[in-house]
Design an enzyme around this catalytic site. Structure first.
Site, short mmCIF file in Angstrom:
data_model
loop_
_atom_site.label_atom_id
_atom_site.label_comp_id
_atom_site.label_asym_id
_atom_site.label_seq_id
_atom_site.Cartn_x
_atom_site.Cartn_y
_atom_site.Cartn_z
N HIS A 1 7.58 -3.77 -0.48
CA HIS A 1 6.35 -3.10 -1.11
C HIS A 1 5.19 -3.17 -0.15
CE1 HIS A 1 8.39 -2.54 -4.86
NE2 HIS A 1 8.64 -3.99 -4.95
N HIS B 1 -5.61 -7.85 0.87
CA HIS B 1 -5.74 -8.60 -0.61
C HIS B 1 -5.42 -10.18 -0.20
CE1 HIS B 1 -5.41 -4.96 -3.31
NE2 HIS B 1 -6.51 -5.01 -2.63
N THR C 1 -2.43 -5.19 -9.21
CA THR C 1 -2.15 -3.81 -9.00
C THR C 1 -0.75 -3.29 -8.90
OG1 THR C 1 -2.54 -3.97 -6.41
CG2 THR C 1 -4.47 -3.65 -7.94
N HIS D 1 -1.73 -9.51 1.47
CA HIS D 1 -0.95 -8.54 1.83
C HIS D 1 -1.67 -7.23 2.06
CE1 HIS D 1 -1.64 -8.71 -2.59
NE2 HIS D 1 -1.68 -7.45 -2.57
#
Length: 250
Positions: free
Chosen positions: A89, A133, A200, A114
């Site tokens: 991701h 983040h 998120t 990340h």
């Protein structure tokens, strides 16, 4: 511990897939596009229902923040990371014990950082090329995520080292480049926006104290382009603020 903190502790410990250093995510498969994209996250499984029905979802467009006397961000980060991983991701760096964020009377441990492209948070409708983040967790399980907006311009040595060493394919964590210093990914001025929100990514648990720095950093456009070859778009669209106040430090 009050009821709100207890709920945050449980959810933060159990429902934070990006807090896990392992590359194999648990739960239903999700993505940023198509049948398993953001519009469908709430239908993936029972744990992710809040993605669709939650009232404090993130990210948001930060509009008309209210100036407030907020505690300073006291960062005690190490000058290196432990491992780097392509988790399917994003690109993520994990940290060993010892790095902390102190906010008022609460101390959080730095778990990982990340990256998202483009930025997940907007400021008065403006999007940025990327956003980092830094995920922290208190002993209670409460989460605090420090968001760093990233513009293109002068190269950033720390992000350049991430791009130079990021795994091209999803897989297990490997040793991080010793030259990566997370402190070099911070602007000189640590004023910030603060609001209560969510993860998120699924399960979108509403357990996060968001601390988004008001001053972006700059990174090389070529480094953003290199990241985009792996992840051209891995950002959740902005969510309704539902009349939440966003505070900004002076």
């Amino acid at each position: 511990m009050n009821r709100r903190d207890a709920l945050k502790a449980f959810a933060g410990l159990a429902l934070c897939p990006l807090c896990r250093p392992a590359f194999a995510a648990e739960g239903a498969h999700w993505s940023y596009q198509g049948a398993t994209g953001p519009a469908k996250w709430g239908d993936l499984d029972a744990a992710s229902k809040v993605c669709a029905i939650g009232q404090q979802q993130s990210p948001i467009d930060i509009i008309a923040p209210v100036k407030a006397q907020l505690p300073p961000l006291k960062l005690g980060w190490a000058k290196s990371a432990d491992t780097i991983v392509n988790n399917g991701h994003t690109i993520q760096l994990n940290f060993a014990e010892g790095s902390t964020l102190t906010l008022g009377d609460r101390k959080y441990k730095l778990l990982q950082v990340h990256f998202h492209r483009p930025s997940e948070h907007l400021v008065a409708g403006r999007s940025f090329p990327m956003e980092a983040h830094f995920v922290h967790r208190a002993d209670s399980g409460a989460l605090a995520v420090l968001g760093v907006l990233m513009s293109t311009g002068k190269p950033n040595a720390a992000f350049a080292s991430v791009v130079a060493t990021m795994p091209a394919k999803e897989g297990p964590p490997v040793k991080a480049d010793a030259s990566f210093n997370p402190n070099d990914m911070l602007p000189k001025k640590l004023t910030y926006y603060r609001y209560s929100g969510s993860l998120t990514t699924p399960p979108c648990a509403e357990t996060v104290e968001w601390l988004v720095l008001t001053t972006p950093i700059t990174v090389a456009e070529t480094d953003v382009a290199a990241f985009a070859k792996l992840y051209p778009m891995n950002a959740r669209p902005v969510q309704r603020d539902n009349r939440r106040y966003v505070l900004v430090s002076g």
